[in-house]
Design a protein around this motif. Structure first.
Motif, short mmCIF file in Angstrom:
data_model
loop_
_atom_site.label_atom_id
_atom_site.label_comp_id
_atom_site.label_asym_id
_atom_site.label_seq_id
_atom_site.Cartn_x
_atom_site.Cartn_y
_atom_site.Cartn_z
N ILE A 158 1.94 6.18 -12.33
CA ILE A 158 0.31 5.88 -12.22
C ILE A 158 -0.17 4.40 -12.21
O ILE A 158 -0.53 3.73 -11.30
CB ILE A 158 -0.56 7.00 -12.66
N ILE A 159 0.29 4.05 -13.45
CA ILE A 159 0.13 2.90 -13.99
C ILE A 159 0.77 1.51 -12.96
O ILE A 159 0.01 0.50 -12.50
CB ILE A 159 -0.01 2.47 -15.28
N LEU B 285 1.68 6.48 -6.87
CA LEU B 285 0.77 7.34 -7.21
C LEU B 285 0.69 8.84 -7.05
O LEU B 285 0.51 9.66 -7.78
CB LEU B 285 -0.67 7.02 -6.48
N LEU C 181 -1.17 1.49 -9.64
CA LEU C 181 -2.02 0.52 -9.86
C LEU C 181 -1.78 -0.93 -9.68
O LEU C 181 -2.30 -1.78 -9.31
CB LEU C 181 -3.10 1.05 -11.18
N ASP D 206 0.93 -1.20 -0.13
CA ASP D 206 0.14 0.11 0.02
C ASP D 206 0.92 1.33 0.00
O ASP D 206 0.65 2.32 -0.83
CB ASP D 206 -0.76 0.07 1.38
N GLN E 91 -1.48 -2.45 -6.96
CA GLN E 91 -2.76 -2.49 -5.93
C GLN E 91 -3.50 -3.79 -6.69
O GLN E 91 -4.08 -4.83 -5.82
CB GLN E 91 -3.82 -1.36 -6.21
N ALA E 92 -3.09 -4.02 -7.94
CA ALA E 92 -3.93 -5.24 -8.66
C ALA E 92 -3.50 -6.64 -8.27
O ALA E 92 -4.11 -7.49 -8.42
CB ALA E 92 -4.08 -4.96 -9.94
N SER F 30 2.50 1.81 -3.37
CA SER F 30 1.46 2.24 -4.42
C SER F 30 1.34 3.85 -4.11
O SER F 30 0.98 4.38 -5.08
CB SER F 30 0.32 1.28 -4.36
N TRP F 31 1.17 4.14 -2.66
CA TRP F 31 0.78 5.43 -2.44
C TRP F 31 1.76 6.37 -3.00
O TRP F 31 1.56 7.37 -3.75
CB TRP F 31 0.99 5.64 -0.85
#
Lengths: 95, 116
Positions: free
Chosen positions: B51-52, B13, B55, B6, B58-59, B9-10
């Motif tokens: 950004i991707i 992003l 994501l 998390d 996260q995925a 990815s924070w």
């Protein structure tokens, strides 16, 4: 939560790009701003898909990325044709 | 392990959105069309990557990650080509770059006149 922050940031970028499109002196600034707006829309759709828990938004993002590219190229061809017509009219002959 | 993913990815992003905003601000601060194209398109590709990849973290290893990679590849292949075509059309149309302060006024009225 983090997706909301990213979505808001992307919206700010899109707003700035739109302002640039309105202010842009030459037509190419406008095309540049619209191109940037399009790529940011792709990212916005992807982030929104994650935010709303709908992974199928990514298909829309994929399609939009391609359509945005085709749109920019089409507008460029259109503007280039008008530029040629303009220069042809000015000289009164096909230069 | 979950917190690490998390946080990572924070960071990705946030870095991506910061880069995008800097590109958008670059659109306003640069004096000339060609430097604006540079500001906009350089940050486009890297902002998309950050950004991707945020994501993707996260995925995890699912079909969504494959779709995200495909979206990233589409963006990476199309936006440089679009920027190149844009600059080539602008140059062909005769939009002169702002070389130094000397031809600033000449380029300004050239840009205004090409508001076709």
């Amino acid at each position: 939560m983090m997706f909301a922050v990213t979505a808001v940031a992307i919206m700010v970028i899109m707003a700035l790009a739109l302002i640039r499109a309105f202010m842009g002196p030459s037509v190419y600034d406008r095309i540049l701003a619209v191109n940037m707006f399009g790529t940011k829309t792709v990212l916005f759709i992807a982030v929104l898909g994650f935010f709303a828990g709908r992974p199928d938004f990514l298909d829309i993002a994929m399609v939009y990325a391609l359509i945005n590219f085709i749109g920019v190229i089409a507008v460029l061809k259109f503007v280039e044709r008008i530029a040629e017509e303009e220069s042809a009219d000015v000289d009164g002959k096909e230069n | 392990m979950e917190q690490v993913v998390d946080i990572l990815s924070w960071l990705l992003l946030l870095a991506g959105s910061f880069l995008g905003i800097s590109g958008a601000i670059g659109l306003f601060r640069f004096p000339d069309f060609y430097s604006r194209v540079h500001a906009a398109s350089v940050t486009d590709t890297l902002c998309a990557l950050l950004i991707i990849s945020g994501l993707v973290l996260q995925a995890g290893f699912t079909l969504i990650t494959v779709k995200l990679i495909i979206v990233l590849l589409f963006l990476w292949y199309t936006s440089p080509v679009a920027s190149h075509a844009l600059v080539k059309a602008a140059h062909y149309h005769g939009l002169k770059p702002l070389l130094s302060d000397s031809n600033e006024d000449e380029v300004k009225e050239e840009e205004v006149s090409s508001k076709s």
